[in-house]
Motif scaffolding. Structure first.
Motif, short mmCIF file in Angstrom:
data_model
loop_
_atom_site.label_atom_id
_atom_site.label_comp_id
_atom_site.label_asym_id
_atom_site.label_seq_id
_atom_site.Cartn_x
_atom_site.Cartn_y
_atom_site.Cartn_z
N ILE A 31 0.85 -1.19 0.00
CA ILE A 31 0.00 0.00 0.00
C ILE A 31 0.89 1.24 0.00
O ILE A 31 1.90 1.30 0.71
CB ILE A 31 -0.93 0.00 1.24
CG1 ILE A 31 -1.85 -1.21 1.21
CG2 ILE A 31 -1.74 1.29 1.30
CD1 ILE A 31 -2.74 -1.31 -0.01
N LEU A 32 0.52 2.24 -0.79
CA LEU A 32 1.32 3.46 -0.86
C LEU A 32 1.50 4.06 0.53
O LEU A 32 0.52 4.26 1.25
CB LEU A 32 0.64 4.48 -1.77
CG LEU A 32 0.58 4.16 -3.27
CD1 LEU A 32 -0.14 5.28 -4.01
CD2 LEU A 32 1.98 3.96 -3.84
N PRO A 33 2.75 4.36 0.92
CA PRO A 33 2.99 4.92 2.25
C PRO A 33 2.19 6.19 2.53
O PRO A 33 1.71 6.40 3.64
CB PRO A 33 4.50 5.20 2.25
CG PRO A 33 5.05 4.22 1.26
CD PRO A 33 4.01 4.09 0.20
N GLN A 34 2.03 7.06 1.50
CA GLN A 34 1.30 8.31 1.73
C GLN A 34 -0.18 8.05 2.01
O GLN A 34 -0.81 8.76 2.79
CB GLN A 34 1.46 9.27 0.55
CG GLN A 34 1.00 8.75 -0.80
CD GLN A 34 2.13 8.15 -1.61
OE1 GLN A 34 3.02 7.50 -1.04
NE2 GLN A 34 2.11 8.39 -2.91
N ASP A 35 -0.73 6.99 1.39
CA ASP A 35 -2.13 6.63 1.66
C ASP A 35 -2.27 6.06 3.07
O ASP A 35 -3.20 6.40 3.81
CB ASP A 35 -2.63 5.61 0.64
CG ASP A 35 -3.09 6.26 -0.65
OD1 ASP A 35 -2.87 7.48 -0.79
OD2 ASP A 35 -3.66 5.57 -1.51
N ALA A 36 -1.35 5.16 3.43
CA ALA A 36 -1.40 4.57 4.77
C ALA A 36 -1.27 5.66 5.83
O ALA A 36 -2.02 5.67 6.82
CB ALA A 36 -0.28 3.54 4.93
N GLU A 37 -0.36 6.58 5.63
CA GLU A 37 -0.15 7.65 6.60
C GLU A 37 -1.39 8.54 6.69
O GLU A 37 -1.82 8.93 7.78
CB GLU A 37 1.07 8.48 6.19
CG GLU A 37 1.36 9.68 7.09
CD GLU A 37 1.74 9.27 8.51
OE1 GLU A 37 1.47 10.08 9.44
OE2 GLU A 37 2.27 8.16 8.70
N TYR A 38 -1.98 8.87 5.55
CA TYR A 38 -3.12 9.79 5.54
C TYR A 38 -4.32 9.20 6.28
O TYR A 38 -4.91 9.85 7.15
CB TYR A 38 -3.51 10.11 4.09
CG TYR A 38 -4.69 11.06 3.99
CD1 TYR A 38 -4.52 12.43 4.14
CD2 TYR A 38 -5.98 10.57 3.76
CE1 TYR A 38 -5.60 13.30 4.06
CE2 TYR A 38 -7.06 11.43 3.68
CZ TYR A 38 -6.86 12.80 3.83
OH TYR A 38 -7.94 13.66 3.76
N TYR A 39 -4.68 7.96 5.95
CA TYR A 39 -5.91 7.40 6.52
C TYR A 39 -5.72 6.90 7.96
O TYR A 39 -6.62 7.04 8.79
CB TYR A 39 -6.45 6.28 5.62
CG TYR A 39 -7.10 6.83 4.37
CD1 TYR A 39 -8.31 7.51 4.44
CD2 TYR A 39 -6.49 6.70 3.13
CE1 TYR A 39 -8.90 8.03 3.29
CE2 TYR A 39 -7.08 7.21 1.98
CZ TYR A 39 -8.29 7.88 2.07
OH TYR A 39 -8.88 8.40 0.94
N LEU A 40 -4.56 6.33 8.25
CA LEU A 40 -4.35 5.89 9.64
C LEU A 40 -4.18 7.07 10.58
O LEU A 40 -4.48 6.96 11.78
CB LEU A 40 -3.14 4.95 9.72
CG LEU A 40 -3.34 3.58 9.06
CD1 LEU A 40 -2.12 2.70 9.29
CD2 LEU A 40 -4.59 2.88 9.56
#
Length: 616
Positions: free
Chosen positions: A424-433
């Protein structure tokens, strides 16, 4: 259950034919697992979005079929409540930007629905239970006119053979009888799907059970039902009781409910889960379009196992095993059914990512968790989370830990690890978590709703507060910011719905009443203690039979001998009444016309409220 016609099992021939196909489906599933035909390597995620329809006064709007026709998109389908619809999102391969794709698709579909809805004076709201719902919205007249819902309703009612008994105790308490399954329609959820391979399916399913409580605690969004503050996730209790086919008895009944968390860890095969459900819960629906799954397998075809699918659709574990076929390949999924709809699309995608991440990030020490933990601790965790949300203390890995500490210190790092593992894209993981992290530091949906509802009740009667709260939720959702950023509402004492007020907006429902055998002395004391001037007189069934006012009995204070007189001897029986949905202006005019200071509110003769001139 959505792609074929459903009929109720009524005769011996239909029942025998259905059971034949159901048992064949179980055999076919066993054979597919044995032959390695179930898809193993692929990971996919999916979701189903249920949402509510409200009118311009933010009250439920029964126009689901009309709106569905206008939208004209196969992603949309009906729900049992005529004020609800559902979106089925496309399944996504679990990699890269799949969560952003799901967000964009869901946002686009909701915008499409919103455009058509606005043309009809309808607003769309994401919430676990619509705050402005009333008991009136939960009767059969509000059922969507689709045959399968009538079949389901009739089948469950005939199986139970008595009214559905709803009793939920939280900060407030709800006691209610219902003669249909329509209370189930009060629930709207964001159902999440994770495709799991057959090799480690049972261990993954048990892990899904183990994490249910902590995941739910961060996501609660349904604390109100009919204006009563109940559980932080009231859906859990309501759904369980609203379709419970177990009849009340004087005998100890240990049968499991159709809506259940289960009673033990799963330790057998995948098909054992389906076999257990078939053993516990009788089938009451079928379809005329069932193919022989064994014959299909023998021809090299992939069966859809429709008989099994029909049965599975009438059993509702909070983590449900599902079989499906995608691109010609059979697969197995875990369906998470306990997460509510809302508060925003971003919150929902964050919930999905959090759950998937924790599912995939399980440390080795939690493998074969059924050998380490007592299932009753896990089940207790789940129901405590439903009751208390972020205030829950969980029994986790041999010790008690707060929801906040467990999520921040263990589950969020676990989720990051699981998501990174599948690319999973790190920026997506960071944004949603980060949305989850901010939520547990500030407030989730249930916390925001309860705090603001309590504040609204300081200046509004209950029904009006429910309506104002629903309108405020809609406005917050339209801005799109996660619920953790929602602050307290700034509201005036003047209602935004004053021109549309009905009696229910202004009536008092917490009223003091007496029986005709009570003494006048008791009435006088209650009136003085509570500073009230009118008291309804009711019978044993809460039917209104009279009215007594301070002016009727105040002179008795000077005549001690008359204080023992019965209420029945002095009450007025020629009573003028009104109903809860009568326009407030009409009720006021009625009181002025007859020169009365109070007006009882009745529903089919039963007392439900009281208004006085001071309420206008």
């Amino acid at each position: 259950m959505r792609d074929f016609n459903i009929i109720q099992l009524k005769n011996k021939k239909d029942r025998a034919n259905y059971i034949y196909h159901l048992l064949n489906d179980i055999k076919a599933l066993d054979l597919m697992i044995e032959r390695g035909l179930i898809e193993e390597g692929s990971l996919r995620v999916g979701a189903e979005q249920e949402f509510c329809l409200v009118n311009e006064q933010f009250l439920p709007e029964n126009k689901s079929l009309e709106l569905l026709e206008a939208i004209n998109d196969d992603h949309f389908t009906t729900e049992i409540g005529n004020y609800n619809l559902e979106i089925n999102l496309d399944a996504q391969d679990l990699k890269g930007d799949c969560f952003s794709k799901m967000y964009n698709q869901l946002k686009s579909l909701l915008e499409k629905a919103g455009e058509e809805a606005s043309k009809k004076g309808i607003n769309i709201i994401l919430t676990g239970i619509l705050p402005s719902l009333t008991v009136k919205n939960a009767d059969e007249q509000n059922m969507t006119e689709v045959e399968r819902y009538a079949v389901l309703n009739n089948a469950l009612k005939s199986h139970r053979r008595q009214n559905f008994d709803i009793h939920i105790k939280g900060v407030d308490e709800l006691n209610l009888l219902s003669d249909s399954v329509m209370l189930e329609g009060c629930n709207t959820s964001f159902q999440m799907h994770l495709q799991v391979g057959p090799n480690n399916f049972i261990d993954n399913y048990n892990w899904a059970q183990a994490i249910s409580g902590p995941i739910l605690s961060a996501c609660t969004n349904s604390p109100l039902l009919f204006g009563q503050e109940l559980w932080m996730e009231t859906r859990i209790a309501l759904f369980t009781q609203s379709v419970d086919t177990r009849a009340n008895s004087f005998l100890l009944n240990e049968k499991q409910s159709r809506v259940s968390f289960g009673n033990r860890w799963q330790t057998g095969s995948i098909t054992d889960i389906f076999k257990d459900n078939i053993s516990r819960f009788r089938s009451f629906m079928t379809t005329g379009f069932i193919k022989d799954s064994i014959e299909m397998l023998n021809r090299g075809e992939v069966p859809k196992l429709r008989a099994l699918g029909i049965h599975n659709s009438t059993v509702y574990p909070w983590n449900r095993v599902c079989y499906g076929v995608m691109d010609g390949k059979p697969n197995l999924r875990i369906e998470n059914r306990y997460i509510p709809s809302g508060p925003t699309i971003k919150d929902e995608i964050a919930n999905l990512m959090f759950w998937v991440g924790v599912m995939l990030g399980k440390p080795k020490k939690y493998e074969n968790i059924h050998d380490q933990w007592d299932f009753k601790d896990v089940k207790t965790n789940f129901f405590n989370a439903a009751r208390y949300g972020m205030a829950t203390q969980f029994y986790w890995d041999g010790k008690y830990v707060s929801s906040f500490d467990l999520i921040v210190n263990e589950l969020l790092p676990m989720a990051y690890k699981g998501l990174y593992k599948v690319g999973i894209l790190p920026q997506d993981a960071e944004y949603y978590l980060k949305i989850i992290k901010n939520r547990v530091h500030n407030n989730n949906g249930s916390e925001w709703i309860t705090r603001n509802y309590r504040s609204l009740l300081k200046n509004h009667k209950r029904y009006e507060a429910m309506q104002v709260l629903t309108a405020s939720m809609y406005e917050k959702q339209q801005k799109g910011y996660p619920v953790s950023t929602w602050g307290m509402l700034h509201h005036s004492t003047e209602s935004r719905f004053k021109d549309q007020r009905v009696v229910k907006h202004i009536m008092s429902s917490d009223i003091f009443s007496v029986r005709k055998k009570d003494s006048v002395e008791l009435v006088l004391n209650i009136m003085k203690w509570k500073n009230i001037h009118h008291m309804p007189v009711i019978d044993g069934n809460r039917k209104l039979i009279g009215l007594i006012s301070w002016n009727d009995v105040k002179d008795y204070l000077e005549i001690p001998k008359k204080l023992n007189s019965s209420v029945g001897s002095v009450m007025k029986t020629d009573i003028i009444t009104t109903e809860e949905y009568t326009p407030a202006k009409e009720a006021k005019a009625l009181m002025e016309q007859h020169g009365i200071g109070s007006l009882p509110v009745v529903n089919q003769g039963e007392l439900i409220g009281l208004i006085t001139l001071n309420d206008f």
